[in-house]
Write a protein that holds these residues in place. Structure first.
Motif, PDB file in Angstrom:
ATOM      1  N   ASN A   1       0.860  -1.181   0.000  1.00 21.37           N
ATOM      2  CA  ASN A   1       0.000   0.000   0.000  1.00 21.37           C
ATOM      3  C   ASN A   1       0.894   1.228   0.000  1.00 21.37           C
ATOM      4  O   ASN A   1       1.550   1.533   0.996  1.00 21.37           O
ATOM      5  CB  ASN A   1      -0.924   0.018   1.215  1.00 21.37           C
ATOM      6  N   GLY A   2       0.970   1.891  -1.139  1.00 27.83           N
ATOM      7  CA  GLY A   2       1.865   3.042  -1.241  1.00 27.83           C
ATOM      8  C   GLY A   2       3.308   2.622  -1.047  1.00 27.83           C
ATOM      9  O   GLY A   2       3.802   1.727  -1.728  1.00 27.83           O
ATOM     10  N   HIS A   3       3.974   3.230  -0.077  1.00 26.27           N
ATOM     11  CA  HIS A   3       5.413   2.965   0.128  1.00 26.27           C
ATOM     12  C   HIS A   3       5.673   1.936   1.217  1.00 26.27           C
ATOM     13  O   HIS A   3       6.810   1.762   1.644  1.00 26.27           O
ATOM     14  CB  HIS A   3       6.151   4.264   0.449  1.00 26.27           C
ATOM     15  N   ARG A   4       4.624   1.234   1.678  1.00 24.64           N
ATOM     16  CA  ARG A   4       4.832   0.244   2.741  1.00 24.64           C
ATOM     17  C   ARG A   4       4.297  -1.125   2.337  1.00 24.64           C
ATOM     18  O   ARG A   4       3.339  -1.233   1.564  1.00 24.64           O
ATOM     19  CB  ARG A   4       4.172   0.697   4.048  1.00 24.64           C
ATOM     20  N   LEU A   5       4.935  -2.167   2.878  1.00 25.19           N
ATOM     21  CA  LEU A   5       4.480  -3.538   2.698  1.00 25.19           C
ATOM     22  C   LEU A   5       3.717  -3.941   3.957  1.00 25.19           C
ATOM     23  O   LEU A   5       4.226  -3.795   5.067  1.00 25.19           O
ATOM     24  CB  LEU A   5       5.674  -4.473   2.480  1.00 25.19           C
ATOM     25  N   MET A   6       2.499  -4.470   3.793  1.00 23.15           N
ATOM     26  CA  MET A   6       1.650  -4.827   4.924  1.00 23.15           C
ATOM     27  C   MET A   6       1.595  -6.348   5.038  1.00 23.15           C
ATOM     28  O   MET A   6       1.170  -7.037   4.103  1.00 23.15           O
ATOM     29  CB  MET A   6       0.264  -4.218   4.759  1.00 23.15           C
ATOM     30  N   VAL A   7       2.051  -6.851   6.181  1.00 23.01           N
ATOM     31  CA  VAL A   7       2.220  -8.296   6.364  1.00 23.01           C
ATOM     32  C   VAL A   7       1.400  -8.774   7.569  1.00 23.01           C
ATOM     33  O   VAL A   7       1.686  -8.404   8.711  1.00 23.01           O
ATOM     34  CB  VAL A   7       3.703  -8.657   6.591  1.00 23.01           C
ATOM     35  N   PRO A   8       0.363  -9.618   7.336  1.00 32.10           N
ATOM     36  CA  PRO A   8      -0.402 -10.168   8.460  1.00 32.10           C
ATOM     37  C   PRO A   8       0.348 -11.343   9.099  1.00 32.10           C
ATOM     38  O   PRO A   8       0.914 -12.194   8.403  1.00 32.10           O
ATOM     39  CB  PRO A   8      -1.698 -10.654   7.790  1.00 32.10           C
ATOM     40  N   MET A   9       0.363 -11.393  10.424  1.00 35.34           N
ATOM     41  CA  MET A   9       1.027 -12.480  11.136  1.00 35.34           C
ATOM     42  C   MET A   9       0.040 -13.147  12.090  1.00 35.34           C
ATOM     43  O   MET A   9      -0.969 -12.553  12.487  1.00 35.34           O
ATOM     44  CB  MET A   9       2.255 -11.970  11.881  1.00 35.34           C
ATOM     45  N   ARG A  10       0.330 -14.405  12.427  1.00 37.72           N
ATOM     46  CA  ARG A  10      -0.619 -15.195  13.204  1.00 37.72           C
ATOM     47  C   ARG A  10      -0.606 -14.857  14.690  1.00 37.72           C
ATOM     48  O   ARG A  10      -1.658 -14.774  15.319  1.00 37.72           O
ATOM     49  CB  ARG A  10      -0.321 -16.696  13.019  1.00 37.72           C
ATOM     50  N   ARG A  11       0.585 -14.682  15.265  1.00 36.24           N
ATOM     51  CA  ARG A  11       0.679 -14.586  16.718  1.00 36.24           C
ATOM     52  C   ARG A  11       1.376 -13.310  17.160  1.00 36.24           C
ATOM     53  O   ARG A  11       2.361 -12.874  16.555  1.00 36.24           O
ATOM     54  CB  ARG A  11       1.445 -15.789  17.266  1.00 36.24           C
ATOM     55  N   ARG A  12       0.880 -12.730  18.246  1.00 39.69           N
ATOM     56  CA  ARG A  12       1.482 -11.512  18.780  1.00 39.69           C
ATOM     57  C   ARG A  12       2.906 -11.769  19.258  1.00 39.69           C
ATOM     58  O   ARG A  12       3.774 -10.905  19.110  1.00 39.69           O
ATOM     59  CB  ARG A  12       0.617 -10.974  19.929  1.00 39.69           C
ATOM     60  N   GLU A  13       3.186 -12.940  19.808  1.00 39.45           N
ATOM     61  CA  GLU A  13       4.540 -13.212  20.301  1.00 39.45           C
ATOM     62  C   GLU A  13       5.551 -13.198  19.160  1.00 39.45           C
ATOM     63  O   GLU A  13       6.710 -12.804  19.352  1.00 39.45           O
ATOM     64  CB  GLU A  13       4.586 -14.537  21.048  1.00 39.45           C
ATOM     65  N   ASP A  14       5.142 -13.610  17.957  1.00 34.71           N
ATOM     66  CA  ASP A  14       6.039 -13.538  16.802  1.00 34.71           C
ATOM     67  C   ASP A  14       6.277 -12.092  16.387  1.00 34.71           C
ATOM     68  O   ASP A  14       7.392 -11.713  16.017  1.00 34.71           O
ATOM     69  CB  ASP A  14       5.464 -14.334  15.633  1.00 34.71           C
ATOM     70  N   VAL A  15       5.227 -11.284  16.440  1.00 31.52           N
ATOM     71  CA  VAL A  15       5.358  -9.857  16.114  1.00 31.52           C
ATOM     72  C   VAL A  15       6.331  -9.191  17.092  1.00 31.52           C
ATOM     73  O   VAL A  15       7.206  -8.418  16.697  1.00 31.52           O
ATOM     74  CB  VAL A  15       3.982  -9.165  16.155  1.00 31.52           C
ATOM     75  N   TRP A  16       6.225  -9.522  18.365  1.00 28.93           N
ATOM     76  CA  TRP A  16       7.092  -8.923  19.380  1.00 28.93           C
ATOM     77  C   TRP A  16       8.540  -9.379  19.237  1.00 28.93           C
ATOM     78  O   TRP A  16       9.464  -8.647  19.598  1.00 28.93           O
ATOM     79  CB  TRP A  16       6.575  -9.279  20.781  1.00 28.93           C
TER      80      TRP A  16
END
Length: 295
Positions: A156-171
Motif C-alpha cells: 500500500n503506497g510505500h509500505r508492505l503490509m504483512v499479516p502475522m498469526r501470533r502476537r509473540e512472533d510480532v514482538w
C-alpha cells in the motif's frame, strides 16, 4: 525557534509516538526544517506553515533524514497543541493541507481536557508485493511460517503490509535496518508494517509494529498513516464488517507495546460490505515539553 514535544495516541507522557511541533514555521526553508527535525530527534516533526484560519492548517512533515507527505501522529499532535493553546476550538471541522493533498479534520471535545482529532487519511493503491516475502521477513527477523495465510500480503503506497498469526512472533521481530532499506528502495518503498489479530485488549481489532528504515526510522512506535490503510484493508477482507447497504464501523489498533511505548489508534471506515470507501484515524495526545531550539 520555539518547539513543542507532544506524545500522540496516548494521554501518558512517554507512551505513544513522540512528535515535534513548530507552530510558527512561516518563512523557514526546507534545509532549516530538516535541521530542526534532526535536532528534535522524534520520528517526525510537523511544521505549521499557515493557519489556523478559514482555509484550515498547512503542514509539512520531516523525519530526522527526509521530508514525507503525511504523518498521522504528528497531525494528531499538532491539532492537540492548537486546541490546547486555544488557537482552534475543541470541537468543529477544519481542513489539513499537506503533501498528500487536502484532508478533512474533525475535532471532538473529550471529557478529559483537550480534543480527539479525526483525520481523513490519504488513499494509496493496493498491489502485490514487489519483493520476496521470505527475504523481507528475514530482514525484519521473521520467517514465512509466521504469516497469517488467511489474509494477503499487500503493498500500500510505500509500505508492505504483512499479516502475522501470533502476537509473540510480532514482538520477537528484530529488523536489520540497513539491508531492509536497500531491499525496498529500488521499488519506491520505505517500510514494512506487520500486524496480527492476536490483540492484547478485547476491544482491539489488530496489534502492529512498523519498521521504516527508508526514511530513517528503525521502528515507528505508533503509526497513524499506516493505521488508516490497515482499517481499510481489514474492511476489504471482512475482518471489519461494514453493513451491506452502507455505513460506518469503528475499531481500535494497538501499537508500540513491544517497545514500551503503547499507543492506541481509533479507526473509522465508511462504505459497504467488502467495499470500503473512506477511512479516518482518531487520536488524543499530551504535551510533554515546551522549549527553545537554537538552530
Amino acid at each position: 525557534m520555539q518547539v513543542s514535544i507532544v506524545d500522540a495516541f496516548t494521554r501518558t507522557p512517554g507512551a505513544g509516538n513522540r512528535a515535534g511541533v513548530v507552530l510558527d514555521a512561516a518563512g523557514l526553508g526546507v534545509d532549516a526544517m530538516q535541521r530542526i527535525a534532526a535536532a528534535v530527534g522524534a520520528s517526525e516533526t510537523a511544521f505549521v506553515l499557515t493557519g489556523p484560519g478559514a482555509e484550515g492548517v498547512k503542514l509539512r512533515y520531516f523525519t530526522p533524514t527526509d521530508e514525507i507527505e503525511f504523518c498521522g501522529h504528528a497531525t494528531v499532535a499538532t491539532f492537540h497543541l492548537l486546541t490546547e493553546r486555544a488557537l482552534l476550538p475543541r470541537s468543529g471541522t477544519t481542513r489539513l493541507e499537506c503533501g498528500a493533498g487536502v484532508l478533512d479534520v474533525e475535532l471532538e471535545a473529550t471529557e478529559v481536557s483537550g480534543s480527539r482529532a479525526w483525520i481523513q487519511t490519504p488513499k494509496r493503491p493496493w498491489a502485490e508485493s514487489p519483493v520476496s516475502l521470505a527475504q523481507a521477513l528475514a530482514l525484519v527477523g521473521g520467517t514465512v511460517d509466521m504469516v497469517d495465510t488467511s489474509l494477503p500480503v499487500l503493498r500500500n503506497g510505500h509500505r508492505l503490509m504483512v499479516p502475522m498469526r501470533r502476537r509473540e512472533d510480532v514482538w520477537a521481530l528484530a529488523p536489520r535496518s540497513g539491508p531492509l532499506a536497500e531491499l525496498l528502495r529500488p521499488h519506491g518503498m520505505t517500510g514494512v508494517y506487520v500486524f496480527t489479530r492476536d490483540t492484547r485488549e478485547a476491544g482491539s481489532v489488530a496489534h502492529s509494529r512498523y519498521f521504516a528504515p527508508g526514511v530513517g526510522i528503525a521502528e515507528d512506535p505508533v503509526t497513524g498513516a499506516a493505521g488508516g490503510p490497515l482499517g481499510m484493508y481489514l474492511a476489504m477482507h471482512g475482518v471489519l464488517e461494514l453493513p451491506a447497504a452502507g455505513g460506518t464501523v469503528r475499531a481500535r489498533i494497538e501499537q508500540g507495546d513491544a517497545i514500551g511505548k503503547p499507543g492506541r489508534i481509533e479507526v473509522e471506515v465508511t462504505g459497504r460490505a467488502g467495499q470500503p470507501e473512506q477511512v479516518r484515524i482518531g487520536g488524543v495526545a499530551v504535551t510533554v515539553l515546551e522549549g527553545s531550539l537554537r538552530i
